[in-house]
Design an enzyme around this catalytic site. Structure first.
Site, mmCIF file in Angstrom:
data_model
loop_
_atom_site.group_PDB
_atom_site.id
_atom_site.type_symbol
_atom_site.label_atom_id
_atom_site.label_comp_id
_atom_site.label_asym_id
_atom_site.label_seq_id
_atom_site.Cartn_x
_atom_site.Cartn_y
_atom_site.Cartn_z
ATOM 1 C CG ASN A 13 -1.697 1.262 1.387
ATOM 2 O OD1 ASN A 13 -1.768 2.079 0.462
ATOM 3 N ND2 ASN A 13 -2.313 1.450 2.543
ATOM 4 C CE LYS A 15 0.004 3.206 4.784
ATOM 5 N NZ LYS A 15 0.152 3.283 6.226
ATOM 6 C CG HIS A 99 -5.653 2.066 5.266
ATOM 7 N ND1 HIS A 99 -5.182 2.989 6.184
ATOM 8 C CD2 HIS A 99 -4.662 1.163 5.094
ATOM 9 C CE1 HIS A 99 -3.953 2.645 6.536
ATOM 10 N NE2 HIS A 99 -3.612 1.536 5.897
ATOM 11 C CD GLU A 101 -2.627 5.539 6.746
ATOM 12 O OE1 GLU A 101 -2.645 5.557 5.507
ATOM 13 O OE2 GLU A 101 -1.705 5.003 7.403
ATOM 14 C CD GLU A 171 -3.327 -2.291 7.281
ATOM 15 O OE1 GLU A 171 -2.253 -2.589 6.737
ATOM 16 O OE2 GLU A 171 -3.887 -1.200 7.116
ATOM 17 N N GLY A 177 2.851 2.340 10.660
ATOM 18 C CA GLY A 177 3.817 3.421 10.486
ATOM 19 C C GLY A 177 4.544 3.799 11.760
ATOM 20 C CB SER A 217 5.560 -1.908 11.698
ATOM 21 O OG SER A 217 5.181 -0.573 11.971
HETATM 22 P P1 13P Z 1 3.261 0.336 7.550
HETATM 23 O O1 13P Z 1 3.731 -0.943 6.957
HETATM 24 O O2 13P Z 1 4.010 1.544 7.039
HETATM 25 O O3 13P Z 1 3.170 0.282 9.041
HETATM 26 O O4 13P Z 1 1.756 0.558 7.027
HETATM 27 C C1 13P Z 1 0.851 -0.474 7.131
HETATM 28 C C2 13P Z 1 -0.363 -0.102 6.395
HETATM 29 O O5 13P Z 1 -1.094 0.794 6.790
HETATM 30 C C3 13P Z 1 -0.678 -0.829 5.160
HETATM 31 O O6 13P Z 1 -1.953 -0.542 4.714
#
Ligand code: 13P
Length: 257
Positions: A13, A15, A99, A101, A171, A177, A217
């Site tokens: 992803n 982002k 997601h 976010e 997640e 992150g 992560s």
């Molecule tokens: P990270 O791997 O950067 O923690 O992000 C995970 C994520 O949100 C994947 O959708």
């Protein structure tokens, strides 16, 4: 992983990262290091505007392209939105829905997630449905109730024959992150619980066949241990999917016996 019953899917992803030019460069870098035989499906979910260049760049690599969001209406006066048919027409195969976010910054709710899952399936896309608890919710001891609610709402009204097309990604928000990965036990506990929830809704056969990913992560150093858990069938990877070398190491971890 349990390759006997279900697909292992490693999905990046990106982002809001990388331009169309960067996309082409990444594909070239990935091609140079990608293993020939893959026992897992590989997906890269890119920003909308990079989809055409991603489709072109990953064409000969058995890497599918995914989107990171979709709107639930078919067409109409919805300025700035993108429909499932538009994605399908470009050659997109997967779409991330719900997601954290998007839930946090863009008002996504369990209700809109469900509408988007319906729209994606109707267009022939594979939804990657994200669920996960915040640190506060974990500390309150309500993780499982919350996950059950998210899973049940996302799948409301989805017929059993469509469930094979769905992927669920666990997640935990506190691991995204942050560099703070859930332990393999924590991740496995929730992924197993998700499968049990699907079993209660759709029965054992379907529950056994659905791909459940872990995200938060995930990186080369911890991928093998996470993927060794029987109910973790892949990863949804943010930061480590931006570098071809890291991403390929995670793919290699999914290719192990
Ligand atoms: P990270 O791997 O950067 O923690 O992000 C995970 C994520 O949100 C994947 O959708």
């Amino acid at each position: 992983m349990n390759r006997r019953y279900r697909k292992t899917i490693i999905a990046g992803n990106w982002k809001m990262n990388k331009t169309a030019t960067d996309t082409k460069k990444f594909a070239e870098e990935l091609k140079a290091v990608m293993p020939k035989a893959k026992w897992c499906d590989v997906v890269v979910c890119v920003p909308f505007v990079n989809i055409p260049s991603a489709i072109k760049a990953f064409k000969d690599m058995r890497v599918s392209v995914g989107a990171q969001n979709v709107f639930y209406e078919k067409d109409g006066a919805y300025t700035g939105e993108v429909s499932a048919d538009m994605l399908k027409d470009l050659g997109v195969k997967y779409v991330i829905i719900g997601h954290s976010e998007r839930r946090q910054y863009f008002g996504e709710t369990d209700f809109t997630v469900n509408k988007k899952v319906h729209a994606a399936l109707e267009a022939g896309l594979h939804p990657i449905i994200c669920v996960g608890e915040s640190l506060e919710q974990r500390e309150l001891g309500i993780t499982m109730e919350l996950i059950a609610l998210q899973v049940k709402s996302a799948l409301a009204g989805i017929p059993a024959d469509k469930l094979r097309k769905c992927v669920i990604a666990y997640e935990p928000i506190w691991a995204i992150g942050t560099g703070k990965t859930a332990t393999a036990e924590q991740a496995a506990e929730v992924c197993t619980f998700i499968r049990t929830t699907v079993r209660h809704l759709y029965g054992a056969r379907i529950a056994r066949s659905i791909t459940i990913q872990y995200g938060g992560s995930m990186k080369p150093g911890n991928a093998s241990e996470l993927l060794a858990q029987p109910d973790i069938d892949g990863g949804l990877i943010g930061g480590a999917a931006l570098k071809a070398n890291d991403f390929v190491e995670i793919i290699a971890a999914a290719n192990q016996d």
